[in-house]
Design a protein around this motif. Structure first.
Motif, short mmCIF file in Angstrom:
data_model
loop_
_atom_site.label_atom_id
_atom_site.label_comp_id
_atom_site.label_asym_id
_atom_site.label_seq_id
_atom_site.Cartn_x
_atom_site.Cartn_y
_atom_site.Cartn_z
N VAL A 141 68.04 -43.02 -89.36
CA VAL A 141 69.15 -42.07 -89.48
C VAL A 141 69.66 -41.78 -88.07
CG1 VAL A 141 69.85 -39.77 -90.26
CG2 VAL A 141 68.12 -41.03 -91.57
N ALA A 142 70.96 -41.90 -87.88
CA ALA A 142 71.55 -41.64 -86.56
C ALA A 142 72.61 -40.54 -86.70
CB ALA A 142 72.19 -42.91 -86.00
N ASP A 143 72.52 -39.51 -85.85
CA ASP A 143 73.50 -38.42 -85.93
C ASP A 143 74.69 -38.69 -85.00
OD1 ASP A 143 74.61 -36.02 -86.78
OD2 ASP A 143 73.63 -34.85 -85.22
N ASN A 144 75.76 -37.95 -85.26
CA ASN A 144 76.97 -37.94 -84.41
C ASN A 144 77.68 -39.29 -84.33
OD1 ASN A 144 74.90 -35.90 -82.47
ND2 ASN A 144 76.66 -35.10 -83.52
N VAL A 145 77.67 -40.04 -85.43
CA VAL A 145 78.32 -41.35 -85.36
C VAL A 145 79.86 -41.23 -85.40
CG1 VAL A 145 76.28 -42.52 -86.27
CG2 VAL A 145 78.12 -41.88 -87.84
N GLY A 146 80.36 -40.00 -85.50
CA GLY A 146 81.79 -39.77 -85.29
C GLY A 146 82.19 -40.14 -83.86
N ARG A 147 81.20 -40.12 -82.96
CA ARG A 147 81.46 -40.52 -81.55
C ARG A 147 81.14 -42.00 -81.39
NH1 ARG A 147 77.91 -36.09 -78.55
NH2 ARG A 147 78.04 -34.49 -80.15
N ALA A 148 81.78 -42.81 -82.23
CA ALA A 148 81.43 -44.23 -82.33
C ALA A 148 81.59 -44.97 -81.00
CB ALA A 148 82.30 -44.89 -83.39
N ASP A 149 82.54 -44.52 -80.17
CA ASP A 149 82.77 -45.22 -78.90
C ASP A 149 81.54 -45.14 -77.98
OD1 ASP A 149 83.40 -42.46 -78.94
OD2 ASP A 149 84.30 -42.64 -76.94
N GLN A 150 80.73 -44.09 -78.15
CA GLN A 150 79.56 -43.92 -77.27
C GLN A 150 78.34 -44.71 -77.74
OE1 GLN A 150 78.74 -39.77 -76.32
NE2 GLN A 150 80.87 -39.29 -76.70
N MET A 151 78.43 -45.26 -78.96
CA MET A 151 77.26 -45.98 -79.50
C MET A 151 77.70 -47.22 -80.24
SD MET A 151 76.46 -43.33 -82.57
CE MET A 151 76.58 -41.80 -81.70
N ALA A 152 78.80 -47.83 -79.75
CA ALA A 152 79.38 -48.99 -80.42
C ALA A 152 78.36 -50.12 -80.58
CB ALA A 152 80.60 -49.47 -79.65
N ASP A 153 77.52 -50.33 -79.54
CA ASP A 153 76.52 -51.41 -79.61
C ASP A 153 75.55 -51.18 -80.77
OD1 ASP A 153 75.47 -49.16 -78.32
OD2 ASP A 153 74.72 -50.24 -76.55
N TYR A 154 75.10 -49.94 -80.91
CA TYR A 154 74.16 -49.61 -81.99
C TYR A 154 74.83 -49.78 -83.36
CZ TYR A 154 71.29 -47.08 -85.25
OH TYR A 154 70.55 -46.77 -86.36
N LEU A 155 76.02 -49.18 -83.52
CA LEU A 155 76.68 -49.21 -84.83
C LEU A 155 77.07 -50.63 -85.23
CD1 LEU A 155 78.84 -45.95 -84.71
CD2 LEU A 155 76.74 -46.35 -86.01
N ASP A 156 77.58 -51.40 -84.29
CA ASP A 156 77.94 -52.79 -84.60
C ASP A 156 76.72 -53.54 -85.11
OD1 ASP A 156 80.47 -52.35 -83.77
OD2 ASP A 156 80.29 -53.43 -81.85
N HIS A 157 75.60 -53.32 -84.44
CA HIS A 157 74.38 -54.05 -84.80
C HIS A 157 73.90 -53.67 -86.21
CE1 HIS A 157 70.67 -56.25 -84.20
NE2 HIS A 157 70.05 -55.22 -84.73
N VAL A 158 73.75 -52.39 -86.48
CA VAL A 158 73.17 -52.02 -87.79
C VAL A 158 74.15 -52.29 -88.93
CG1 VAL A 158 71.46 -50.40 -86.90
CG2 VAL A 158 73.70 -49.52 -87.57
N ARG A 159 75.45 -52.07 -88.67
CA ARG A 159 76.42 -52.27 -89.75
C ARG A 159 76.58 -53.75 -90.08
NH1 ARG A 159 80.71 -47.62 -87.69
NH2 ARG A 159 79.55 -45.89 -88.60
N SER A 160 76.38 -54.62 -89.11
CA SER A 160 76.57 -56.04 -89.41
C SER A 160 75.28 -56.73 -89.87
CB SER A 160 77.23 -56.77 -88.25
OG SER A 160 76.50 -56.56 -87.09
N ASN A 161 74.14 -56.08 -89.70
CA ASN A 161 72.88 -56.76 -90.08
C ASN A 161 72.15 -56.14 -91.25
OD1 ASN A 161 72.29 -58.98 -88.00
ND2 ASN A 161 72.94 -57.25 -86.75
N TYR A 162 72.38 -54.86 -91.53
CA TYR A 162 71.58 -54.17 -92.54
C TYR A 162 72.46 -53.36 -93.48
CZ TYR A 162 68.38 -55.28 -88.77
OH TYR A 162 67.72 -55.94 -87.79
N GLU A 163 71.82 -52.89 -94.58
CA GLU A 163 72.52 -51.97 -95.49
C GLU A 163 72.67 -50.65 -94.72
OE1 GLU A 163 70.04 -51.66 -99.03
OE2 GLU A 163 70.84 -49.63 -99.29
N SER A 164 73.91 -50.23 -94.50
CA SER A 164 74.13 -49.07 -93.64
C SER A 164 75.30 -48.26 -94.17
CB SER A 164 74.41 -49.56 -92.21
OG SER A 164 74.21 -48.54 -91.29
N GLU A 165 75.10 -46.96 -94.31
CA GLU A 165 76.14 -46.12 -94.91
C GLU A 165 76.42 -44.91 -94.02
OE1 GLU A 165 76.85 -43.85 -99.19
OE2 GLU A 165 74.95 -44.86 -98.81
N THR A 166 77.72 -44.59 -93.86
CA THR A 166 78.10 -43.41 -93.07
C THR A 166 78.34 -42.24 -94.01
OG1 THR A 166 79.28 -44.95 -91.64
CG2 THR A 166 79.61 -42.61 -91.20
N HIS A 167 77.74 -41.10 -93.71
CA HIS A 167 77.95 -39.87 -94.49
C HIS A 167 78.75 -38.92 -93.60
CE1 HIS A 167 74.81 -40.84 -97.55
NE2 HIS A 167 74.45 -41.64 -96.57
#
Ligand SMILES: C[S@@+](CC[C@H](N)C(=O)[O-])C[C@H]1O[C@@H](n2cnc3c(N)ncnc32)[C@H](O)[C@@H]1O
Length: 197
Positions: A141-167
């Motif tokens: 679980v990762a918080d504050n993903v509204g700040r996607a620009d600060q964690m683009a590497d992380y989000l790109d990785h999990v969203r393209s490799n695993y089942e991943s959902e944004t709430h």
């Protein structure tokens, strides 16, 4: 008693403007813990223990599982330890002080739940530091993903490799001048990923 401590910690965070998850997001986190029934949760970013208390309450209900929580600021970690003690759950938690991306490298046991809430540009480094000990499956679980620009590497990785959902959650901006008018609404999200290997 436990809930009194949790309410006090929430009030302290609000009064002292200490960042915390807040009740809406904490309910989602607790639901993920309830579903996963993890043996070992690792949290990056303890602050004074608000989210940790939500996690620990869930582990107490389940009757199993431990938390390792990592905080870079010693004062925060000491306050969190006192809060865990007051809530009667210090036996379930190991509070460590340091940079989470370094401390995570020293954890040798299997980790079936990772909660990322530290410096936003450090999420990918923390994930990489613990990846080889993540179980199959593991919940992240990762918080504050509204700040996607600060964690683009992380989000790109999990969203393209695993089942991943944004709430998504709607919060209110704090006024910098301390006034009561909350200003325009702000959306922020939590990313729930089911890691598999
Ligand atoms: C958003 S707050 C955590 C809130 C907490 N999870 C809660 O909901 O109660 C972020 C925390 O991460 C800590 N932090 C920042 N960089 C860190 C790092 N590299 N390693 C560990 N903790 C860090 C900050 O000192 C701060 O206390």
């Amino acid at each position: 008693m436990f809930d009194n401590v949790l309410n006090e910690v929430e009030e302290q965070c609000r009064a002292e403007r200490i960042p915390m998850l807040g009740p809406q997001k904490a309910k989602l986190l607790a639901g993920c813990v309830e579903k996963a029934k993890p043996s070992l949760i690792v949290e990056c970013g303890t602050a004074i223990g608000y989210s940790g208390l939500w996690i620990l309450r869930e582990l107490k209900k389940i009757g199993a599982g431990r938390l390792i929580t990592v905080e870079i600021e010693e004062d925060n970690a000491q306050r969190a330890r006192a809060n865990f003690e007051k809530a009667g759950v210090s036996d379930l938690v190991d509070s460590r002080i340091g940079d989470a991306s370094e401390v995570l490298k020293t954890i040798e046991e299997p980790v079936d739940f990772l909660f990322l809430d530290n410096n936003k540009d450090g999420y990918f480094a923390c994930y990489k530091a613990i990846e080889s000990r993540l179980t199959n499956p593991a919940t992240i679980v990762a918080d504050n993903v509204g700040r996607a620009d600060q964690m683009a590497d992380y989000l790109d990785h999990v969203r393209s490799n695993y089942e991943s959902e944004t709430h998504w959650f709607e919060s209110w901006r704090r006024r910098r001048d301390g006034g009561n008018n909350p200003g325009p609404p702000r959306r922020d999200g939590m990313e729930v990923t089911i890691y598999k290997h």
